[in-house]
Design a protein around this motif. Structure first.
Motif, PDB file in Angstrom:
ATOM      1  N   ASP A  27       0.738  -1.341  -0.012  1.00 25.76           N
ATOM      2  CA  ASP A  27      -0.066  -0.133  -0.063  1.00 25.76           C
ATOM      3  C   ASP A  27       0.640   1.281  -0.025  1.00 25.76           C
ATOM      4  O   ASP A  27       0.105   2.366   0.277  1.00 25.76           O
ATOM      5  N   GLY A  28       2.085   1.142  -0.265  1.00 23.41           N
ATOM      6  CA  GLY A  28       2.843   2.255  -0.152  1.00 23.41           C
ATOM      7  C   GLY A  28       3.764   2.515   1.154  1.00 23.41           C
ATOM      8  O   GLY A  28       4.530   3.684   1.374  1.00 23.41           O
ATOM      9  N   TYR A  29       3.219   2.020   2.366  1.00 23.33           N
ATOM     10  CA  TYR A  29       3.729   2.305   3.614  1.00 23.33           C
ATOM     11  C   TYR A  29       5.317   1.808   3.830  1.00 23.33           C
ATOM     12  O   TYR A  29       5.608   0.761   3.348  1.00 23.33           O
ATOM     13  N   GLN A  30       6.069   2.913   4.369  1.00 20.60           N
ATOM     14  CA  GLN A  30       7.372   2.495   4.554  1.00 20.60           C
ATOM     15  C   GLN A  30       7.426   2.836   6.134  1.00 20.60           C
ATOM     16  O   GLN A  30       7.292   3.751   6.649  1.00 20.60           O
ATOM     17  N   SER A  31       8.141   1.670   6.945  1.00 24.94           N
ATOM     18  CA  SER A  31       8.335   2.108   8.244  1.00 24.94           C
ATOM     19  C   SER A  31       9.314   3.062   8.649  1.00 24.94           C
ATOM     20  O   SER A  31      10.408   3.433   8.017  1.00 24.94           O
ATOM     21  N   ASP A  32       8.807   3.879   9.692  1.00 23.21           N
ATOM     22  CA  ASP A  32       9.647   4.921   9.921  1.00 23.21           C
ATOM     23  C   ASP A  32      10.910   4.745  10.684  1.00 23.21           C
ATOM     24  O   ASP A  32      11.712   5.670  11.095  1.00 23.21           O
ATOM     25  N   TYR A  33      11.301   3.424  10.874  1.00 23.54           N
ATOM     26  CA  TYR A  33      12.597   3.313  11.632  1.00 23.54           C
ATOM     27  C   TYR A  33      13.456   2.605  10.547  1.00 23.54           C
ATOM     28  O   TYR A  33      14.797   1.986  11.111  1.00 23.54           O
ATOM     29  N   ARG A  34      13.136   2.546   9.470  1.00 26.73           N
ATOM     30  CA  ARG A  34      14.052   1.806   8.460  1.00 26.73           C
ATOM     31  C   ARG A  34      14.805   3.130   7.646  1.00 26.73           C
ATOM     32  O   ARG A  34      14.248   4.036   7.667  1.00 26.73           O
ATOM     33  N   VAL A  35      15.690   2.442   6.892  1.00 23.20           N
ATOM     34  CA  VAL A  35      16.558   3.252   5.973  1.00 23.20           C
ATOM     35  C   VAL A  35      15.367   3.546   4.655  1.00 23.20           C
ATOM     36  O   VAL A  35      14.644   2.676   4.254  1.00 23.20           O
ATOM     37  N   PRO A  36      15.116   4.687   4.325  1.00 21.66           N
ATOM     38  CA  PRO A  36      14.094   5.022   3.142  1.00 21.66           C
ATOM     39  C   PRO A  36      14.722   4.521   2.028  1.00 21.66           C
ATOM     40  O   PRO A  36      15.868   4.302   1.731  1.00 21.66           O
ATOM     41  N   LEU A  37      13.873   4.085   0.894  1.00 20.49           N
ATOM     42  CA  LEU A  37      14.468   3.543  -0.354  1.00 20.49           C
ATOM     43  C   LEU A  37      15.129   4.113  -0.930  1.00 20.49           C
ATOM     44  O   LEU A  37      16.176   4.037  -1.767  1.00 20.49           O
ATOM     45  N   GLU A  38      14.888   5.564  -1.073  1.00 20.10           N
ATOM     46  CA  GLU A  38      15.669   6.554  -1.621  1.00 20.10           C
ATOM     47  C   GLU A  38      17.170   7.000  -1.090  1.00 20.10           C
ATOM     48  O   GLU A  38      17.697   7.369  -1.770  1.00 20.10           O
ATOM     49  N   GLU A  39      17.428   6.322  -0.083  1.00 14.48           N
ATOM     50  CA  GLU A  39      18.850   6.450   0.640  1.00 14.48           C
ATOM     51  C   GLU A  39      19.625   5.028   0.337  1.00 14.48           C
ATOM     52  O   GLU A  39      20.758   5.078   0.701  1.00 14.48           O
ATOM     53  N   VAL A  40      19.128   4.114  -0.412  1.00 16.87           N
ATOM     54  CA  VAL A  40      19.960   2.979  -0.696  1.00 16.87           C
ATOM     55  C   VAL A  40      21.203   3.123  -1.452  1.00 16.87           C
ATOM     56  O   VAL A  40      22.363   2.831  -0.991  1.00 16.87           O
ATOM     57  N   GLU A  41      21.189   4.060  -2.468  1.00 13.85           N
ATOM     58  CA  GLU A  41      22.034   4.178  -3.256  1.00 13.85           C
ATOM     59  C   GLU A  41      23.297   5.069  -2.634  1.00 13.85           C
ATOM     60  O   GLU A  41      24.390   4.742  -2.468  1.00 13.85           O
ATOM     61  N   ASN A  42      22.968   6.099  -1.633  1.00 11.45           N
ATOM     62  CA  ASN A  42      23.745   6.869  -0.990  1.00 11.45           C
ATOM     63  C   ASN A  42      24.532   5.858   0.315  1.00 11.45           C
ATOM     64  O   ASN A  42      25.658   5.994   0.536  1.00 11.45           O
ATOM     65  N   TYR A  43      23.658   4.898   1.016  1.00 15.68           N
ATOM     66  CA  TYR A  43      24.049   4.074   1.899  1.00 15.68           C
ATOM     67  C   TYR A  43      25.408   3.109   1.305  1.00 15.68           C
ATOM     68  O   TYR A  43      26.397   3.143   1.805  1.00 15.68           O
ATOM     69  N   PHE A  44      25.216   2.713   0.320  1.00 16.23           N
ATOM     70  CA  PHE A  44      26.026   1.809  -0.282  1.00 16.23           C
ATOM     71  C   PHE A  44      27.479   2.852  -0.929  1.00 16.23           C
ATOM     72  O   PHE A  44      28.492   2.382  -0.793  1.00 16.23           O
ATOM     73  N   ILE A  70       5.460  -9.534  15.262  1.00 14.81           N
ATOM     74  CA  ILE A  70       4.714 -10.725  14.662  1.00 14.81           C
ATOM     75  C   ILE A  70       4.166 -10.559  13.634  1.00 14.81           C
ATOM     76  O   ILE A  70       3.415  -9.660  13.360  1.00 14.81           O
ATOM     77  N   GLY A  71       4.222 -11.735  12.938  1.00 15.47           N
ATOM     78  CA  GLY A  71       3.585 -11.674  11.466  1.00 15.47           C
ATOM     79  C   GLY A  71       4.406 -10.666  10.448  1.00 15.47           C
ATOM     80  O   GLY A  71       5.453 -10.869  10.410  1.00 15.47           O
ATOM     81  N   ASN A  72       3.660  -9.995   9.732  1.00 14.98           N
ATOM     82  CA  ASN A  72       4.077  -9.379   8.554  1.00 14.98           C
ATOM     83  C   ASN A  72       4.308  -7.707   8.846  1.00 14.98           C
ATOM     84  O   ASN A  72       4.826  -6.966   8.041  1.00 14.98           O
ATOM     85  N   GLU A  73       4.224  -7.385  10.149  1.00 11.83           N
ATOM     86  CA  GLU A  73       4.516  -6.035  10.471  1.00 11.83           C
ATOM     87  C   GLU A  73       3.612  -4.941   9.933  1.00 11.83           C
ATOM     88  O   GLU A  73       2.731  -4.333  10.944  1.00 11.83           O
ATOM     89  N   HIS A  74       2.949  -5.079   8.897  1.00 10.33           N
ATOM     90  CA  HIS A  74       2.143  -4.102   8.314  1.00 10.33           C
ATOM     91  C   HIS A  74       1.148  -4.764   7.462  1.00 10.33           C
ATOM     92  O   HIS A  74       1.604  -5.324   6.512  1.00 10.33           O
ATOM     93  N   PRO A  75      -0.107  -4.640   7.306  1.00 12.56           N
ATOM     94  CA  PRO A  75      -0.931  -3.781   8.470  1.00 12.56           C
ATOM     95  C   PRO A  75      -1.174  -4.532   9.650  1.00 12.56           C
ATOM     96  O   PRO A  75      -1.256  -5.773   9.563  1.00 12.56           O
ATOM     97  N   GLY A  76      -1.246  -3.995  10.947  1.00 11.11           N
ATOM     98  CA  GLY A  76      -1.812  -4.869  12.123  1.00 11.11           C
ATOM     99  C   GLY A  76      -0.632  -5.575  12.854  1.00 11.11           C
ATOM    100  O   GLY A  76      -1.019  -6.598  13.844  1.00 11.11           O
ATOM    101  N   GLY A  77       0.739  -5.421  12.635  1.00 13.56           N
ATOM    102  CA  GLY A  77       1.753  -6.000  13.362  1.00 13.56           C
ATOM    103  C   GLY A  77       1.773  -5.773  14.764  1.00 13.56           C
ATOM    104  O   GLY A  77       1.233  -4.664  15.160  1.00 13.56           O
ATOM    105  N   LYS A  78       2.297  -6.693  15.411  1.00 15.23           N
ATOM    106  CA  LYS A  78       2.497  -6.313  16.831  1.00 15.23           C
ATOM    107  C   LYS A  78       3.850  -6.344  17.203  1.00 15.23           C
ATOM    108  O   LYS A  78       4.664  -7.627  16.959  1.00 15.23           O
ATOM    109  N   TYR A  79       4.245  -5.243  17.889  1.00 18.21           N
ATOM    110  CA  TYR A  79       5.652  -5.152  18.292  1.00 18.21           C
ATOM    111  C   TYR A  79       6.096  -6.054  19.616  1.00 18.21           C
ATOM    112  O   TYR A  79       5.110  -5.830  20.526  1.00 18.21           O
ATOM    113  N   ILE A  80       6.961  -6.386  19.659  1.00 17.20           N
ATOM    114  CA  ILE A  80       7.227  -7.486  20.533  1.00 17.20           C
ATOM    115  C   ILE A  80       8.063  -7.117  21.971  1.00 17.20           C
ATOM    116  O   ILE A  80       8.223  -7.872  22.577  1.00 17.20           O
TER     117      ILE A  80
END
Length: 257
Positions: A46-63, A114-124
């Motif tokens: 659905d387009g959601y990106q978790s706010d604790y991850r590296v954004p996709l737009e930063e992958v090239e700069n990361y490497f 637990i599960g697939n995080e989004h939507p409705g995932g439960k933080y452990i």
């Protein structure tokens, strides 16, 4: 301690400091092998990106940044570039394909949901008393081990379980037994030590020792100062000694392809 494979960057949006600062600190502390393993980017359907991850737009700069620094510091320290990644049943193949395509050298398993995080995932990490949820977490870790793609399991005791002790014992024995059989190390997490978190958990590490598990130290650095954490080293060594754990300094990085 000469190797650490668990280092984040400011790109995950909950860490600070430049990559160069982390490397300088590691060199200063005598680290010879350093792995950067920030939280892997992922865009859910659905387009959601978790706010604790590296954004996709930063992958090239990361490497690009880390590859340039790896070359610059090659005579002082060996640098590996990978990701901390979850095992999500619905999305694992896509996440693995992305990691391989980007040129990642390794993955460490950091199961936070637990599960697939989004939507409705439960933080452990918040406190869960349900045996079903604990078993589901362990099932995910076991499935991740079976893939053969994760070099080790970071903070395997991150699940904050508040239910019956017998269930904790049973389920984590399943986890530890599978890790021992697959010869996959379990990380004693220095961030948990530094911050006084609910992990490392003595009950977990007792089970790990009884099952013959191999342990590895991981700084889980989110600040440059933590790229060498000598202050937490003594506490981690006590865990190894108390529970009779086998400790490895270096880890065999498992190929993604």
């Amino acid at each position: 301690m000469t190797a650490n494979y668990h280092t984040h960057t400011y790109r995950c949006r909950h860490a600070s400091g430049t990559e160069r600062e982390y490397i300088e600190r590691a060199v200063e502390g005598g680290i010879k092998i350093m792995g950067f393993s920030d939280h892997i980017p992922f865009r859910f359907p659905d387009g959601y990106q978790s706010d604790y991850r590296v954004p996709l737009e930063e992958v090239e700069n990361y490497f690009a940044t880390l590859n340039a620094l790896r070359e610059e510091y090659k005579n002082k320290i060996k640098i590996h570039i990978g990701w901390e990644m979850e095992y999500y049943p619905l999305y694992f193949d896509e996440m693995l394909e992305n990691a391989a395509r980007w040129g990642s050298e390794y993955l460490i398993l950091g199961q936070h949901f637990i599960g697939n995080e989004h939507p409705g995932g439960k933080y452990i990490g918040e406190g869960i008393n349900g045996e079903t949820e604990l078993a589901e977490y362990v099932d995910c870790v076991l499935e991740a081990i079976k893939t053969g793609k994760f070099s080790y399991i970071c903070h395997p005791d991150v699940f904050r379980y508040t239910g019956e002790k017998a269930a904790y014992e049973r389920e984590n024995r399943r986890l530890c037994r599978a890790a021992a059989e697959a010869d996959i190390p379990l990380e004693i997490n220095f961030l948990g030590i530094r911050d006084g978190r609910h992990y490392p958990n003595g009950d977990f590490w007792r089970i790990a020792g009884e099952e013959g598990c191999t342990a590895v130290f991981g700084f889980d650095a989110h600040k440059a100062k933590a790229a060498y954490d000598g202050e937490s080293l003594e506490a981690a060594q006590k865990i190894v000694k108390e529970y009779g754990l086998k400790l490895v300094e270096t880890v065999q990085l498992r190929p993604l392809k």
